[in-house]
Design an enzyme around this catalytic site. Sequence first.
Site, PDB file in Angstrom:
ATOM      1  N   LYS A  42      -3.490   1.174  -3.327  1.00  0.00           N
ATOM      2  CA  LYS A  42      -3.096  -0.155  -2.886  1.00  0.00           C
ATOM      3  C   LYS A  42      -2.668  -0.973  -4.091  1.00  0.00           C
ATOM      4  O   LYS A  42      -3.118  -0.730  -5.209  1.00  0.00           O
ATOM      5  CB  LYS A  42      -4.282  -0.851  -2.212  1.00  0.00           C
ATOM      6  CG  LYS A  42      -4.760  -0.152  -0.955  1.00  0.00           C
ATOM      7  CD  LYS A  42      -5.954  -0.875  -0.382  1.00  0.00           C
ATOM      8  CE  LYS A  42      -6.401  -0.199   0.909  1.00  0.00           C
ATOM      9  NZ  LYS A  42      -7.593  -0.844   1.493  1.00  0.00           N
ATOM     10  N   ASP A  59       7.744   1.833  -9.000  1.00  0.00           N
ATOM     11  CA  ASP A  59       7.409   3.056  -8.276  1.00  0.00           C
ATOM     12  C   ASP A  59       8.091   4.286  -8.888  1.00  0.00           C
ATOM     13  O   ASP A  59       9.084   4.793  -8.362  1.00  0.00           O
ATOM     14  CB  ASP A  59       7.788   2.908  -6.799  1.00  0.00           C
ATOM     15  CG  ASP A  59       6.991   3.869  -5.934  1.00  0.00           C
ATOM     16  OD1 ASP A  59       6.213   4.668  -6.483  1.00  0.00           O
ATOM     17  OD2 ASP A  59       7.154   3.837  -4.698  1.00  0.00           O
ATOM     18  N   GLN A 105       0.827  -1.192   0.000  1.00  0.00           N
ATOM     19  CA  GLN A 105       0.000   0.000   0.000  1.00  0.00           C
ATOM     20  C   GLN A 105       0.862   1.244   0.000  1.00  0.00           C
ATOM     21  O   GLN A 105       1.826   1.338   0.746  1.00  0.00           O
ATOM     22  CB  GLN A 105      -0.905   0.008   1.235  1.00  0.00           C
ATOM     23  CG  GLN A 105      -1.773   1.245   1.292  1.00  0.00           C
ATOM     24  CD  GLN A 105      -2.851   1.132   2.338  1.00  0.00           C
ATOM     25  OE1 GLN A 105      -3.156   0.040   2.800  1.00  0.00           O
ATOM     26  NE2 GLN A 105      -3.421   2.256   2.715  1.00  0.00           N
ATOM     27  N   ASN A 147      12.076  -0.037  -3.483  1.00  0.00           N
ATOM     28  CA  ASN A 147      11.527   0.169  -4.816  1.00  0.00           C
ATOM     29  C   ASN A 147      12.118  -0.769  -5.859  1.00  0.00           C
ATOM     30  O   ASN A 147      11.822  -0.652  -7.036  1.00  0.00           O
ATOM     31  CB  ASN A 147      11.733   1.623  -5.256  1.00  0.00           C
ATOM     32  CG  ASN A 147      10.776   2.562  -4.554  1.00  0.00           C
ATOM     33  OD1 ASN A 147       9.771   2.121  -4.008  1.00  0.00           O
ATOM     34  ND2 ASN A 147      11.092   3.837  -4.544  1.00  0.00           N
ATOM     35  N   ASP A 175      14.326   7.952  -6.783  1.00  0.00           N
ATOM     36  CA  ASP A 175      13.908   7.300  -5.540  1.00  0.00           C
ATOM     37  C   ASP A 175      14.422   5.871  -5.461  1.00  0.00           C
ATOM     38  O   ASP A 175      13.694   4.957  -5.069  1.00  0.00           O
ATOM     39  CB  ASP A 175      12.373   7.320  -5.423  1.00  0.00           C
ATOM     40  CG  ASP A 175      11.911   7.113  -3.980  1.00  0.00           C
ATOM     41  OD1 ASP A 175      12.738   7.319  -3.057  1.00  0.00           O
ATOM     42  OD2 ASP A 175      10.749   6.745  -3.772  1.00  0.00           O
TER      43      ASP A 175
HETATM   44  N1  LIG Z   1       4.525  -5.315  -9.636  1.00  0.00           N
HETATM   45  C1  LIG Z   1       4.497  -5.628  -8.345  1.00  0.00           C
HETATM   46  N2  LIG Z   1       4.660  -6.891  -7.949  1.00  0.00           N
HETATM   47  C2  LIG Z   1       4.633  -7.214  -6.642  1.00  0.00           C
HETATM   48  N3  LIG Z   1       4.460  -6.336  -5.652  1.00  0.00           N
HETATM   49  C3  LIG Z   1       4.298  -5.044  -5.979  1.00  0.00           C
HETATM   50  C4  LIG Z   1       4.304  -4.627  -7.334  1.00  0.00           C
HETATM   51  N4  LIG Z   1       4.136  -3.287  -7.359  1.00  0.00           N
HETATM   52  C5  LIG Z   1       4.024  -2.903  -6.091  1.00  0.00           C
HETATM   53  N5  LIG Z   1       4.113  -3.944  -5.245  1.00  0.00           N
HETATM   54  C6  LIG Z   1       4.043  -3.908  -3.795  1.00  0.00           C
HETATM   55  O1  LIG Z   1       3.198  -2.855  -3.406  1.00  0.00           O
HETATM   56  C7  LIG Z   1       3.931  -1.913  -2.644  1.00  0.00           C
HETATM   57  C8  LIG Z   1       3.428  -0.525  -2.951  1.00  0.00           C
HETATM   58  O2  LIG Z   1       3.648  -0.270  -4.308  1.00  0.00           O
HETATM   59  P1  LIG Z   1       4.144   1.138  -4.793  1.00  0.00           P
HETATM   60  O3  LIG Z   1       5.384   1.470  -4.057  1.00  0.00           O
HETATM   61  O4  LIG Z   1       4.223   1.153  -6.249  1.00  0.00           O
HETATM   62  O5  LIG Z   1       2.937   2.020  -4.329  1.00  0.00           O
HETATM   63  P2  LIG Z   1       3.002   3.529  -4.021  1.00  0.00           P
HETATM   64  O6  LIG Z   1       1.624   3.972  -3.745  1.00  0.00           O
HETATM   65  O7  LIG Z   1       3.697   4.231  -5.127  1.00  0.00           O
HETATM   66  O8  LIG Z   1       3.891   3.548  -2.734  1.00  0.00           O
HETATM   67  P3  LIG Z   1       4.784   4.733  -2.265  1.00  0.00           P
HETATM   68  O9  LIG Z   1       3.863   5.718  -1.688  1.00  0.00           O
HETATM   69  O10 LIG Z   1       5.744   4.125  -1.297  1.00  0.00           O
HETATM   70  O11 LIG Z   1       5.482   5.245  -3.479  1.00  0.00           O
HETATM   71  C9  LIG Z   1       5.365  -2.139  -3.027  1.00  0.00           C
HETATM   72  O12 LIG Z   1       6.234  -1.720  -2.049  1.00  0.00           O
HETATM   73  C10 LIG Z   1       5.399  -3.633  -3.213  1.00  0.00           C
HETATM   74  O13 LIG Z   1       5.515  -4.271  -1.990  1.00  0.00           O
END
Ligand SMILES: Nc1ncnc2c1ncn2[C@@H]1O[C@H](COP(=O)(O)OP(=O)(O)OP(=O)(O)O)[C@@H](O)[C@H]1O
Length: 897
Positions: free
Chosen positions: A513, A643, A508, A630, A625
């Site tokens: 999410k 990310d 999340q 990430n 970042d």
């Molecule tokens: N392609 C993927 N495969 C598996 N898990 C993923 C994938 N993308 C994201 N996740 C999981 O979801 C989490 C949150 O994703 P992401 O960092 O892209 O969201 P975000 O809203 O951009 O978070 P942040 O606010 O930290 O940038 C990641 O840390 C990872 O654990």
Amino acid sequence: MAGHHHEHGHGNEHEHEHEQEREHDYLQRPPSGSERTRSISFSKLLSRSWKRNGSSSNGVSVSSVNLNSDAENSKEPDHNNSGSEGQSSRFSKLKSMFQSGNSSKNTSAHNSSQSSLEGDSTSSSSKLRYVKPMTAPANAPPESPPLSPTIPENDVLQTPKMVHIDQHEHEREHSQCGSPIMLSPPSLSPTIAKAGAGRRRSPSTPIMPSQNSKNNGSGSAARPNNHRHHSSSQGFSSNNPFRERTGTVRSSNPYFAYQGLPTHALSSHDLDEGLQSYPNAGGIHFLSTPTSKTNSLTNNRNLSNLSLNEIKENEEVQQFNSEDFFFHDIPKDVPLRDTLNDSPIRDSSKSPTTTQPFPSIVVGYGNQYDDDSDNDHDNEKEERTKTKGKPRNLSPAKQNGKSTHPRIKIPLRRAASEPNGLQLASAASASSSSSTQKKSQPTDINDKNLGQSVLPSNSFFPQEPPPKISDFQEPRRSRRLRTKSFSNKFQDIMVGPQSFEKIRLLGQGDVGKVFLVREKKTNRVYALKVLSKEEMIKRNKIKRVLTEQEILATSNHPFIVTLYHSFQSEDYLYLCMEYCMGGEFFRALQTRETKCICEDDARFYASEVTAALEYLHLLGFIYRDLKPENILLHQSGHIMLSDFDLSIQAKDSKIPVVKGSAQSTLVDTKICSDGFRTNSFVGTEEYIAPEVIRGNGHTAAVDWWTLGILIYEMLFGFTPFKGDNTNETFTNILKNEVSFPNNNEISRTCKDLIKKLLTKNESKRLGCKMGAADVKKHPFFKKVQWSLLRNQEPPLIPVLSEDGCDFAKLSSNKKRQTSEDGHKHLDEQEKNMFEEVVEYDDEVSEDDPFHDFNSMSLMEQDNNSMIYGNTNSYGKIAYTPNSNRSRSNSHRTFFKR
Ligand SMILES: Nc1ncnc2c1ncn2[C@@H]1O[C@H](COP(=O)(O)OP(=O)(O)OP(=O)(O)O)[C@@H](O)[C@H]1O
């Protein structure tokens, strides 16, 4: 860039670079209690319009409460002035969010954006009920401070604005939005469940130092961010195998505040949130899950290749080999066109019982024309061979220089090309010969002379007359999609939220999410990132998600996660990505006994990260970042950068320049973003480069700084400049030279690389001259075969295992403990996410703030995404050392000797 005259300096001094020399440097370790914690997060960029209206406290105009507060946001229209007449109800709702936000901002001046959305939930659609109600803090601060005088006015982008942080707000959101991630598997983390402790995900949490100290109440001014450290220090005893995640800094420059700016100059948009609970957290099953180490390795190795688009070619080759070439004997006195017309393609009575999956291109008939047709046919022939065949692939007749062996060679062909059936049909339809004669011609295949295996003629051709080429239309692309640079890769959206079934929560962020989902139709699993439009509006993150979509859609790289679909509904944006089964590299590191990996393994990850950064820089993107959180791990064990919401594309990015001789060709990636400076305060506290802290703008060189931190962390298990609090960390980053622990066996070469990457003067940092080429040239990477990175055996292989760690489930359990009601509410919200209806590009009004977010599907779907199964997975991941790598040292075969 002026002043970039850095001497590379890794020539003679690296004569002994590959010796494992032990140095006994003394480490300035982080103060106890914080060494397993990560830095705080900051999360807001200066709003351009805020600067525009900076002199006014309550005079934040409607236009100033913009959708694109990021400093990078230079093109977002002023949606608030778009008027309400004629708006769709959908957009009216969004508009009401802005206006509500404006209203709130006007009353509470420069509170963080979420607080400004007080009452939004009522003004917004009821469909947005998942959004937590926000209330403005009672102690709303006064107006924003003036800009820092240290920031040059002529920066490419606007300078950071000091925006107020409201700690109460942070705490409120923290308690409402998500609890800290609790990584407390009984066998792994017995101490982590202490109150206030535990590892928590800290995305986009803006806790400025001064503000923290002010609001925390328990800390001193000298330790302004002890809120975070308090919790983390409790939660990460020496027994704790995990540490708190690094937060991401997306904010006004806190160092300015640290240096004396008023506390209300600090920003606090984004608050730490733990993973939301999810009722069905366990029990993923994957058919492809390795069941043994051997299988795992084999499988992973294959999957490593399968993750790439190019593997399609291999599949085609297999198909090609499974079907032999077809040589059809055709009497030489029969015009080819008639022969074609005689084919079963035109005669369904001779239809085959099987259909060739990858029909062939007809080649060689042009030669028949050459030999058997008169000159009147030449033009026609030429045209046909241009469009339908490859004149170079001559029939045996042509190859032998004779016209007495008129055969049609029908090789199988690339799947991406036109089916041969179409070619045949087209050629046949183009012929004007009578069908009577054609039908009388034998279609038997007799290739004895050529030694070719043959198939019965009828088995080749499809039963139904194939469609003509003209029946095939260009993929549908919306007008908006056609304007995008990545439009050739995508077509209009082919799926919607209801096409997917939620399996479990993966992670999340602050505005959305990420779920593991199964596409109902194909049974394939993906990572579906669902972002709340309302939250993005509140937090001024529209521009960021557009950037993220742009980078994901543009990229086509083995170490960058693949985007399959992106689409929007009334309330959400969706990014359907490749599922990286291994999760975060951060987690993999934390599950190591020592929390770190050996130099050789670090080289593996560093080289893949370097390749990914190089690619991004070539496209003009600055990642900004980089951190273990990430970096996701593909099931093969290779990395996948993800990310990209903090990334930025250099304006007027230039074409890369190739330099060097034929022996050593280097691509200058630096030139791609040369001259581009941005002044957003983004990054992750312990990874932030000095120039970002100084606020004088930064370039792509920040990515090389973060690479230095990453390598250091991989080797030692902590970052080099970690302080007891944010201020201390920033001071260390600005003033301290990197030092190395004396308990580690790290080569001098490796330390030299780290030192050069962590050069505080960006104009002297490794990478300042030619970007990635500089880094790749460093002796640390001397033996790396850059073009064979994908063939390296990864050090760690993620496996789904009952013995593994289910991070999402752990956090879900924690969530349940804290808020059962909230949990039900979240369940309802998540249900809604999968019930909404997709909105096509053309349905989204020009005035809609999300109109630039394309609903689209990848053209050539990569079928290598995992298949959902029901056999052997519990959603727990373990990271097993790759025995292939350690046992046979096979990876060394991929290093230069
Ligand atoms: N392609 C993927 N495969 C598996 N898990 C993923 C994938 N993308 C994201 N996740 C999981 O979801 C989490 C949150 O994703 P992401 O960092 O892209 O969201 P975000 O809203 O951009 O978070 P942040 O606010 O930290 O940038 C990641 O840390 C990872 O654990």
